[in-house]
Scaffold this active site. Structure first.
Site, short mmCIF file in Angstrom:
data_model
loop_
_atom_site.label_atom_id
_atom_site.label_comp_id
_atom_site.label_asym_id
_atom_site.label_seq_id
_atom_site.Cartn_x
_atom_site.Cartn_y
_atom_site.Cartn_z
NE ARG A 126 -4.01 -2.11 1.92
CZ ARG A 126 -3.89 -3.21 2.65
NH1 ARG A 126 -2.96 -3.29 3.57
NH2 ARG A 126 -4.71 -4.21 2.47
CE LYS A 148 -0.17 13.38 -15.20
NZ LYS A 148 -0.43 13.84 -16.58
CD GLU A 190 8.05 15.55 -23.13
OE1 GLU A 190 7.36 16.51 -22.77
OE2 GLU A 190 7.57 14.46 -23.49
CE LYS A 232 5.76 16.92 -14.55
NZ LYS A 232 5.89 15.68 -15.30
CD GLU A 242 -3.37 16.00 -16.69
OE1 GLU A 242 -2.25 15.52 -16.44
OE2 GLU A 242 -4.01 15.72 -17.71
NE ARG A 246 1.04 16.57 -13.62
CZ ARG A 246 1.64 15.78 -12.76
NH1 ARG A 246 1.30 15.81 -11.48
NH2 ARG A 246 2.60 14.96 -13.16
CG ASN A 250 -1.13 16.21 -20.92
OD1 ASN A 250 -0.16 15.57 -20.53
ND2 ASN A 250 -2.27 16.26 -20.24
CG HIS A 253 2.18 14.85 -24.47
ND1 HIS A 253 2.87 16.03 -24.54
CD2 HIS A 253 2.99 13.99 -23.79
CE1 HIS A 253 4.03 15.90 -23.91
NE2 HIS A 253 4.13 14.67 -23.45
CG HIS A 257 0.10 9.86 -26.49
ND1 HIS A 257 -0.56 10.18 -25.33
CD2 HIS A 257 1.41 9.75 -26.16
CE1 HIS A 257 0.32 10.29 -24.34
NE2 HIS A 257 1.51 10.03 -24.81
CG HIS A 271 7.03 9.93 -25.48
ND1 HIS A 271 5.66 9.86 -25.55
CD2 HIS A 271 7.31 10.92 -24.59
CE1 HIS A 271 5.14 10.76 -24.73
NE2 HIS A 271 6.12 11.41 -24.14
#
Ligand code: NAD
Ligand code: GLY
Length: 370
Positions: A126, A148, A190, A232, A242, A246, A250, A253, A257, A271
């Site tokens: 946990r 993330k 990035e 960031k 987000e 936030r 992206n 992205h 993607h 990527h």
């Protein structure tokens, strides 16, 4: 912004979960990790086979010098490790080590190792603490910061994950000297993203110093990484989950993607290259919709090209992805809600915003001609 030779420290201000990002060339990981290690504990160091060959021995030696006992866990290099099989293998090895809830797991690698290790640490017993030691430029400026973590599912990338913040990020730019040029450039996409989305001064600085950073100039690299992390960190501190701002991270992205999916997540487009083309498309779409001055888009695209990044769908080797197929892939993106696509568009350099109001005709035009 000016270049700097000193080590930089950036704090991600998340109250009792706040942590520091250390940026420098030739950092001492043992001294930085020591306060987080329980006396008598053995620290698992998760890495991949490439990074292990290049950087594991000196890293373990640095921990040993600081009196930290460590046990390496070497995963196969590549996106395939961010899978249920990779998670089962890693968590099994962590449990076999007897890792308990007071332990610390260290991720030494790129975004794949950071995302997998962070996720495993987040669910193991946990939640156990973890540290990020990013070894790619992409991981230093993006994936190691902000909590993330995820593995991939058959249905798509990063669909099984959770927010689990690291306790520390150690971004040693000297580790980037072994990174293949293509990976360095992909990470640079990035970096440019931060200038494009919210800081035109940083974009100016990158026009002047980006090439030096990519040539391995450590001062320029430290400056680029630290500033990216500062941007960031500030966004994450304001919007960790987000729910708003936030999403600006992206930028490029949704397009990227879709392009990665249409090229089979293959060597044709890695990527960061997808993000570069995606950002160029976001600028083109913004111009097409009359939102952004054409000269800002031209300037942004010129910089991508100057450093050697792809800036158009036609720059991707092989058969051009079909427009309808790309739109289909966009529909599977995580950033769809109520059946509407979310786009990050631009009012100009350094002025990104979120919108869900993009006419299909304009989107098709940019995907067909961009
Ligand atoms: P990666 O971890 O696969 O690293 C790229 C390649 O470089 C690998 O072959 C690796 O072995 C090698 N490598 C790593 N460090 C090296 C070094 N110093 N010298 C030589 N080779 C080295 O990929 P990446 O580009 O770092 O990360 C991509 C992943 O990050 C994707 O899975 C993406 O989804 C994820 N990501 C996550 C976030 C987030 O916020 N969590 C953000 C962006 C991307
Ligand atoms: N890479 C996007 C984010 O961390 O939110």
């Amino acid at each position: 912004m000016s270049t700097t030779t000193k080590t930089e420290r950036v704090t991600v201000g998340l109250g009792d979960r706040a942590y520091d990002i250390h940026v420098g060339a030739g950092l001492a990981p043992g001294a930085l990790l020591k306060p987080l290690v329980r006396p008598g504990g053995t620290v698992p160091v998760v890495t991949d086979a490439h990074v292990a060959d290049l950087h594991l021995a000196p890293f373990l030696a640095a921990l040993a010098d600081a009196g930290i006992a460590a046990k390496p866990i070497v995963m196969p290099a590549g996106e395939g490790s961010k899978s249920f099989a990779g998670l089962e293998s890693l968590s099994g090895q962590l449990l076999d080590m007897g890792l308990d809830r007071n332990g610390l797991v260290v991720a030494l690698g790129g975004g794949v190792i950071g995302d997998l290790t962070g996720f495993a640490a987040g669910v193991l017993k946990r939640g156990v603490a973890f540290a990020q030691v990013p070894t790619t430029l992409l991981a230093q400026v993006d994936s190691s910061v902000g909590g993330k973590t995820a593995i991939n599912a058959r249905q798509g990338k990063n669909l099984i994950g959770l927010f689990h913040q690291p306790r520390i990020v150690i971004a040693d730019t000297a580790l980037l000297t072994t990174l293949p040029r293509r990976e360095l450039l992909a990470g640079y996409a990035e970096v440019v993203k931060y200038g494009a989305l919210g800081d035109a001064d940083f974009f100016n600085w990158l026009e002047a110093h980006g090439a030096a950073a990519l040539a391995g100039d450590q001062d320029a690299l430290i400056g680029a990484v630290a500033h990216s992390c500062r941007m960031k960190a500030a966004i994450v501190a304001r919007d960790e989950r987000e729910s708003g701002e936030r999403a600006l991270l992206n930028l490029g992205h949704t397009f990227g993607h879709a392009l990665e999916a249409a090229t089979g997540f293959s060597d044709r487009l890695i990527h960061g290259e997808g993000v570069a083309v995606g950002m160029a498309l976001a600028f083109r779409l913004s111009v097409e919709l009359g939102l952004c001055p054409g000269q800002d888009a031209d300037r942004f695209i010129r910089h991508l090209k100057a450093v050697g990044l792809p800036a158009a769908i036609s720059d991707i080797p092989g058969t051009r992805p079909n427009t309808d197929e790309l739109i289909g892939h966009m529909g599977h993106d995580k950033k769809v809600s109520d059946g509407k696509l979310t786009f990050i568009l631009l009012k100009g350099l350094g002025q990104a915003f979120v919108t869900r109001e993009v006419p299909l005709a304009a989107l098709k035009s940019v995907l067909t001609n961009g």
